[in-house]
Design a protein around this motif. Structure first.
Motif, PDB file in Angstrom:
ATOM      1  N   LEU A  65       5.858 -36.567   2.920  1.00  0.00           N
ATOM      2  CA  LEU A  65       6.191 -37.722   3.752  1.00  0.00           C
ATOM      3  C   LEU A  65       6.562 -37.252   5.149  1.00  0.00           C
ATOM      4  O   LEU A  65       7.359 -36.332   5.318  1.00  0.00           O
ATOM      5  N   LYS A  66       5.943 -37.880   6.141  1.00  0.00           N
ATOM      6  CA  LYS A  66       6.333 -37.600   7.523  1.00  0.00           C
ATOM      7  C   LYS A  66       7.099 -38.826   8.008  1.00  0.00           C
ATOM      8  O   LYS A  66       6.537 -39.910   8.135  1.00  0.00           O
ATOM      9  N   LEU A  67       8.399 -38.651   8.246  1.00  0.00           N
ATOM     10  CA  LEU A  67       9.260 -39.778   8.611  1.00  0.00           C
ATOM     11  C   LEU A  67       9.627 -39.705  10.086  1.00  0.00           C
ATOM     12  O   LEU A  67      10.054 -38.663  10.577  1.00  0.00           O
ATOM     13  N   THR A  68       9.441 -40.802  10.798  1.00  0.00           N
ATOM     14  CA  THR A  68       9.884 -40.894  12.195  1.00  0.00           C
ATOM     15  C   THR A  68      10.788 -42.109  12.327  1.00  0.00           C
ATOM     16  O   THR A  68      10.395 -43.218  11.953  1.00  0.00           O
ATOM     17  N   LEU A  69      12.011 -41.904  12.828  1.00  0.00           N
ATOM     18  CA  LEU A  69      12.899 -43.041  13.090  1.00  0.00           C
ATOM     19  C   LEU A  69      12.677 -43.499  14.523  1.00  0.00           C
ATOM     20  O   LEU A  69      12.661 -42.682  15.445  1.00  0.00           O
ATOM     21  N   THR A  70      12.483 -44.801  14.695  1.00  0.00           N
ATOM     22  CA  THR A  70      12.161 -45.321  16.018  1.00  0.00           C
ATOM     23  C   THR A  70      13.284 -46.219  16.532  1.00  0.00           C
ATOM     24  O   THR A  70      14.119 -46.689  15.758  1.00  0.00           O
ATOM     25  N   SER A 120       6.096 -49.043  10.024  1.00  0.00           N
ATOM     26  CA  SER A 120       4.678 -48.965   9.689  1.00  0.00           C
ATOM     27  C   SER A 120       4.540 -47.804   8.715  1.00  0.00           C
ATOM     28  O   SER A 120       5.254 -46.803   8.817  1.00  0.00           O
ATOM     29  N   TYR A 121       3.642 -47.953   7.751  1.00  0.00           N
ATOM     30  CA  TYR A 121       3.511 -46.957   6.692  1.00  0.00           C
ATOM     31  C   TYR A 121       2.046 -46.840   6.336  1.00  0.00           C
ATOM     32  O   TYR A 121       1.374 -47.849   6.108  1.00  0.00           O
ATOM     33  N   ARG A 122       1.560 -45.618   6.338  1.00  0.00           N
ATOM     34  CA  ARG A 122       0.163 -45.437   5.930  1.00  0.00           C
ATOM     35  C   ARG A 122       0.000 -44.061   5.296  1.00  0.00           C
ATOM     36  O   ARG A 122       0.774 -43.140   5.562  1.00  0.00           O
ATOM     37  N   ARG A 123      -1.017 -43.983   4.446  1.00  0.00           N
ATOM     38  CA  ARG A 123      -1.383 -42.686   3.843  1.00  0.00           C
ATOM     39  C   ARG A 123      -2.546 -42.123   4.628  1.00  0.00           C
ATOM     40  O   ARG A 123      -3.572 -42.781   4.754  1.00  0.00           O
ATOM     41  N   ARG A 124      -2.371 -40.935   5.148  1.00  0.00           N
ATOM     42  CA  ARG A 124      -3.489 -40.303   5.849  1.00  0.00           C
ATOM     43  C   ARG A 124      -4.492 -39.787   4.825  1.00  0.00           C
ATOM     44  O   ARG A 124      -4.138 -39.597   3.654  1.00  0.00           O
ATOM     45  N   ASP A 161      -5.507 -36.928   4.351  1.00  0.00           N
ATOM     46  CA  ASP A 161      -5.062 -35.668   3.726  1.00  0.00           C
ATOM     47  C   ASP A 161      -3.889 -35.878   2.755  1.00  0.00           C
ATOM     48  O   ASP A 161      -3.310 -34.925   2.256  1.00  0.00           O
ATOM     49  N   GLY A 162      -3.542 -37.160   2.513  1.00  0.00           N
ATOM     50  CA  GLY A 162      -2.536 -37.442   1.490  1.00  0.00           C
ATOM     51  C   GLY A 162      -1.102 -37.518   2.005  1.00  0.00           C
ATOM     52  O   GLY A 162      -0.189 -37.859   1.258  1.00  0.00           O
ATOM     53  N   VAL A 163      -0.910 -37.187   3.285  1.00  0.00           N
ATOM     54  CA  VAL A 163       0.443 -37.261   3.834  1.00  0.00           C
ATOM     55  C   VAL A 163       0.794 -38.719   4.148  1.00  0.00           C
ATOM     56  O   VAL A 163       0.000 -39.429   4.763  1.00  0.00           O
ATOM     57  N   GLY A 164       1.962 -39.158   3.686  1.00  0.00           N
ATOM     58  CA  GLY A 164       2.428 -40.499   4.018  1.00  0.00           C
ATOM     59  C   GLY A 164       3.133 -40.472   5.366  1.00  0.00           C
ATOM     60  O   GLY A 164       3.953 -39.593   5.616  1.00  0.00           O
ATOM     61  N   GLU A 165       2.767 -41.399   6.226  1.00  0.00           N
ATOM     62  CA  GLU A 165       3.422 -41.460   7.538  1.00  0.00           C
ATOM     63  C   GLU A 165       4.243 -42.730   7.618  1.00  0.00           C
ATOM     64  O   GLU A 165       3.695 -43.834   7.575  1.00  0.00           O
ATOM     65  N   LEU A 166       5.551 -42.565   7.735  1.00  0.00           N
ATOM     66  CA  LEU A 166       6.427 -43.737   7.821  1.00  0.00           C
ATOM     67  C   LEU A 166       7.167 -43.718   9.157  1.00  0.00           C
ATOM     68  O   LEU A 166       7.848 -42.748   9.494  1.00  0.00           O
ATOM     69  N   ARG A 167       6.970 -44.781   9.913  1.00  0.00           N
ATOM     70  CA  ARG A 167       7.771 -44.989  11.122  1.00  0.00           C
ATOM     71  C   ARG A 167       8.706 -46.153  10.813  1.00  0.00           C
ATOM     72  O   ARG A 167       8.273 -47.211  10.379  1.00  0.00           O
ATOM     73  N   LEU A 168      10.001 -45.940  11.005  1.00  0.00           N
ATOM     74  CA  LEU A 168      10.987 -46.918  10.552  1.00  0.00           C
ATOM     75  C   LEU A 168      12.046 -47.112  11.633  1.00  0.00           C
ATOM     76  O   LEU A 168      12.482 -46.148  12.264  1.00  0.00           O
ATOM     77  N   ALA A 169      12.436 -48.386  11.840  1.00  0.00           N
ATOM     78  CA  ALA A 169      13.483 -48.668  12.835  1.00  0.00           C
ATOM     79  C   ALA A 169      14.775 -47.955  12.436  1.00  0.00           C
ATOM     80  O   ALA A 169      15.218 -48.020  11.288  1.00  0.00           O
ATOM     81  N   ARG A 170      15.361 -47.273  13.414  1.00  0.00           N
ATOM     82  CA  ARG A 170      16.536 -46.443  13.203  1.00  0.00           C
ATOM     83  C   ARG A 170      17.703 -47.217  12.575  1.00  0.00           C
ATOM     84  O   ARG A 170      18.500 -46.672  11.836  1.00  0.00           O
ATOM     85  N   TYR A 171      17.796 -48.507  12.895  1.00  0.00           N
ATOM     86  CA  TYR A 171      18.975 -49.232  12.423  1.00  0.00           C
ATOM     87  C   TYR A 171      19.017 -49.384  10.905  1.00  0.00           C
ATOM     88  O   TYR A 171      20.023 -49.808  10.371  1.00  0.00           O
ATOM     89  N   PHE A 172      17.918 -49.020  10.210  1.00  0.00           N
ATOM     90  CA  PHE A 172      17.984 -49.065   8.747  1.00  0.00           C
ATOM     91  C   PHE A 172      19.002 -48.060   8.195  1.00  0.00           C
ATOM     92  O   PHE A 172      19.401 -48.149   7.036  1.00  0.00           O
ATOM     93  N   ALA A 173      19.426 -47.112   9.040  1.00  0.00           N
ATOM     94  CA  ALA A 173      20.488 -46.202   8.608  1.00  0.00           C
ATOM     95  C   ALA A 173      21.771 -46.967   8.302  1.00  0.00           C
ATOM     96  O   ALA A 173      22.644 -46.481   7.594  1.00  0.00           O
ATOM     97  N   LEU A 174      21.887 -48.182   8.834  1.00  0.00           N
ATOM     98  CA  LEU A 174      23.080 -49.003   8.609  1.00  0.00           C
ATOM     99  C   LEU A 174      22.909 -49.943   7.413  1.00  0.00           C
ATOM    100  O   LEU A 174      23.833 -50.680   7.066  1.00  0.00           O
ATOM    101  N   ALA A 175      21.729 -49.934   6.798  1.00  0.00           N
ATOM    102  CA  ALA A 175      21.466 -50.894   5.716  1.00  0.00           C
ATOM    103  C   ALA A 175      22.202 -50.500   4.446  1.00  0.00           C
ATOM    104  O   ALA A 175      22.499 -49.327   4.220  1.00  0.00           O
ATOM    105  N   ASP A 176      22.510 -51.507   3.612  1.00  0.00           N
ATOM    106  CA  ASP A 176      23.172 -51.185   2.345  1.00  0.00           C
ATOM    107  C   ASP A 176      22.117 -50.785   1.309  1.00  0.00           C
ATOM    108  O   ASP A 176      20.909 -50.855   1.547  1.00  0.00           O
TER     109      ASP A 176
END
Ligand SMILES: [Zn+2]
Length: 236
Positions: free
Chosen positions: A20-25, A33-37, A39-54
């Motif tokens: 998994l390649k994770l980028t916090l935005t 956004s989430y997609r499988r390349r 070559d099988g690597v999952g690419e996830l770009r996720l809003a940083r504020y999810f760090a505050l989620a329960d």
């Protein structure tokens, strides 16, 4: 990454297929956004504020990303919506805010506190209170009420009695820190529930994470009577 973001990354690595390649935005509109390349690597770009989620919100998000459930749960969207109070209200609060005082500029103070303790948190509107109101002790607590946080328009208000030359910056920073903890409480309240901004055990523990907590409390104790009685700073 701060501690909350590391926790989020660890959770996602456990729940999502590897690698998994994770980028916090810092994108506040696109949740992820989430997609499988190929070559099988999952690419996830996720809003940083999810760090505050329960935990429940993150479980729902992970279940959606792995395809266990077909639709993005409304709880996830509700969480994201709470990170963005209605834009018009926020704009109004920002326009009305008067952060520049005679002795302290609150936008500088809140900038320092955010950078040091809440690097993942978005900027907040902050203002000196307009009307001097009598200071009162918080019910049953050691400290007095010098600040407030209003989740509806995401506004921190600080009592004008603190805009005085004898107030040390560390004390003002502690009051702002306290209100930002309430903001965090509001942002981690489950969907559809009115945030309860309370001083529970968890809050008290978090409050002690402020460097200079003891020092600030000592100053408050020594100057309590002056803060409670001397209204001259508030009358300007
Ligand atoms: Zn409080």
């Amino acid at each position: 990454m701060d501690l909350l973001e590391e926790g989020l990354a660890r959770f996602l690595r456990e729940r999502l297929p590897q690698p998994l390649k994770l980028t916090l935005t810092d994108n506040r509109r696109a949740l992820f956004s989430y997609r499988r390349r190929p070559d099988g690597v999952g690419e996830l770009r996720l809003a940083r504020y999810f760090a505050l989620a329960d935990r429940e919100t993150l479980d729902a998000l992970a279940a959606y990303l792995t395809g266990e459930i077909p639709r993005l749960p409304s709880s996830v969207r509700a969480f994201a919506d709470r990170q963005l109070p209605p834009a018009s209200l926020i704009r109004q609060a920002r326009l009305k805010a008067r952060p520049a005082g005679e002795h302290f500029d609150l936008s500088e103070v809140v900038g320092r506190v955010l950078a040091r303790f809440f690097p993942q948190m978005r900027p907040v509107s902050i203002t000196w209170g307009r009307r001097p109101s009598a200071l009162r002790r918080r019910a049953g607590k050691r400290t007095i009420q010098l600040g407030s946080y209003r989740p509806d328009d995401d506004l921190v208000t600080i009592h004008p009695a603190l805009d005085a030359p004898y107030v040390p910056p560390v004390y003002l920073e502690m009051v702002v820190f306290h209100e930002l903890l309430h903001r965090q409480q509001a942002q981690t309240t489950p969907p559809g529930v009115r945030p309860r901004l309370v001083h529970d055990r968890r809050f008290r523990v978090a409050e002690r994470l402020f460097e200079g907590y003891e020092e600030a409390l000592r100053w408050e104790k020594a100057h309590l009577s002056r803060l409670l009685s001397d209204r001259s700073a508030a009358k300007k």
